[in-house]
Scaffold this motif. Structure first.
Motif, short mmCIF file in Angstrom:
data_model
loop_
_atom_site.label_atom_id
_atom_site.label_comp_id
_atom_site.label_asym_id
_atom_site.label_seq_id
_atom_site.Cartn_x
_atom_site.Cartn_y
_atom_site.Cartn_z
N GLU A 122 0.82 -1.20 0.00
CA GLU A 122 0.00 0.00 0.00
C GLU A 122 0.86 1.27 0.00
OE1 GLU A 122 -3.64 2.03 2.53
OE2 GLU A 122 -3.12 -0.07 2.90
N VAL A 123 1.91 1.27 0.82
CA VAL A 123 2.81 2.43 0.86
C VAL A 123 3.49 2.62 -0.48
CG1 VAL A 123 4.96 3.29 1.89
CG2 VAL A 123 3.15 2.40 3.35
N THR A 124 3.95 1.53 -1.08
CA THR A 124 4.60 1.60 -2.39
C THR A 124 3.64 2.18 -3.43
OG1 THR A 124 6.04 -0.26 -1.88
CG2 THR A 124 5.72 0.26 -4.21
N GLN A 125 2.39 1.72 -3.41
CA GLN A 125 1.40 2.23 -4.36
C GLN A 125 1.13 3.72 -4.14
OE1 GLN A 125 -1.84 -0.46 -3.60
NE2 GLN A 125 -1.15 -1.92 -5.16
N ILE A 126 1.06 4.14 -2.91
CA ILE A 126 0.83 5.56 -2.60
C ILE A 126 2.00 6.40 -3.09
CG2 ILE A 126 0.64 7.24 -0.72
CD1 ILE A 126 -0.98 5.04 0.80
N VAL A 127 3.21 5.94 -2.81
CA VAL A 127 4.40 6.69 -3.25
C VAL A 127 4.45 6.77 -4.76
CG1 VAL A 127 6.93 6.62 -3.34
CG2 VAL A 127 5.75 6.22 -1.16
N GLN A 128 4.17 5.67 -5.45
CA GLN A 128 4.17 5.67 -6.91
C GLN A 128 3.11 6.62 -7.45
OE1 GLN A 128 3.72 1.52 -7.89
NE2 GLN A 128 5.93 1.14 -7.80
N SER A 129 1.95 6.61 -6.82
CA SER A 129 0.87 7.51 -7.24
C SER A 129 1.29 8.97 -7.06
CB SER A 129 -0.38 7.22 -6.41
OG SER A 129 -1.39 8.15 -6.70
N LEU A 130 1.91 9.27 -5.94
CA LEU A 130 2.38 10.64 -5.70
C LEU A 130 3.45 11.04 -6.71
CD1 LEU A 130 2.54 10.64 -1.81
CD2 LEU A 130 0.91 11.87 -3.25
N GLU A 131 4.35 10.11 -7.02
CA GLU A 131 5.40 10.40 -7.99
C GLU A 131 4.81 10.63 -9.38
OE1 GLU A 131 8.00 7.05 -7.53
OE2 GLU A 131 9.13 8.01 -5.90
N GLN A 132 3.79 9.87 -9.74
CA GLN A 132 3.14 10.05 -11.04
C GLN A 132 2.44 11.39 -11.11
OE1 GLN A 132 0.64 6.61 -11.45
NE2 GLN A 132 2.32 5.27 -12.08
N GLU A 133 1.78 11.77 -10.02
CA GLU A 133 1.12 13.07 -9.97
C GLU A 133 2.16 14.19 -10.11
OE1 GLU A 133 -1.29 13.54 -6.49
OE2 GLU A 133 -2.49 11.76 -6.96
N GLU A 134 3.27 14.02 -9.43
CA GLU A 134 4.34 15.02 -9.48
C GLU A 134 4.89 15.13 -10.90
OE1 GLU A 134 8.63 15.06 -7.63
OE2 GLU A 134 7.09 15.33 -6.07
N ASP A 135 5.12 13.98 -11.54
CA ASP A 135 5.62 13.97 -12.91
C ASP A 135 4.62 14.60 -13.86
OD1 ASP A 135 7.94 12.75 -12.07
OD2 ASP A 135 7.32 10.73 -12.68
N GLY A 136 3.34 14.36 -13.63
CA GLY A 136 2.29 14.92 -14.48
C GLY A 136 2.19 16.43 -14.32
N ASN A 137 2.46 16.93 -13.15
CA ASN A 137 2.40 18.38 -12.90
C ASN A 137 3.60 19.11 -13.48
OD1 ASN A 137 -0.07 18.19 -11.56
ND2 ASN A 137 0.90 17.98 -9.54
N GLU A 138 4.71 18.40 -13.68
CA GLU A 138 5.92 19.04 -14.20
C GLU A 138 5.82 19.27 -15.69
OE1 GLU A 138 9.28 16.73 -13.02
OE2 GLU A 138 9.03 17.18 -10.90
N GLU A 139 4.99 18.52 -16.38
CA GLU A 139 4.92 18.63 -17.84
C GLU A 139 4.16 19.83 -18.29
OE1 GLU A 139 3.43 14.94 -19.35
OE2 GLU A 139 5.07 13.84 -18.53
#
Length: 78
Positions: A61-78
């Motif tokens: 669950e923690v891994t999934q949350i971290v990955q989700s946050l990283e994806q959101e962060e990557d999506g906001n940078e574009e």
């Protein structure tokens, strides 16, 4: 058995750890009658499996949350 019933019968991680500690103390203190030793060890094995499963689920669950946050962060940078 439905999920609600299972959750009512399944101890929390903390409760399982406290029960494990109690079993360990009784064994180390030689308070366990030899006739109950196998029963205590069987229960300890069940509790260990339960705790390991809870830890694995938490890690996933923690891994999934971290990955989700990283994806959101990557999506906001574009």
């Amino acid at each position: 058995m439905n999920e609600t019933t299972q959750n009512a019968e399944t101890p929390s991680f903390r409760a399982a750890m406290e029960e494990l500690e109690g079993i360990l103390e009784r064994i180390e203190g030689e308070e366990v009658d030899i006739d109950r030793l196998a029963e205590e060890l069987r229960r300890a094995a069940q509790l260990l499996d339960l705790c390991r499963g809870k830890i694995r689920r938490a890690e996933i669950e923690v891994t999934q949350i971290v990955q989700s946050l990283e994806q959101e962060e990557d999506g906001n940078e574009e």
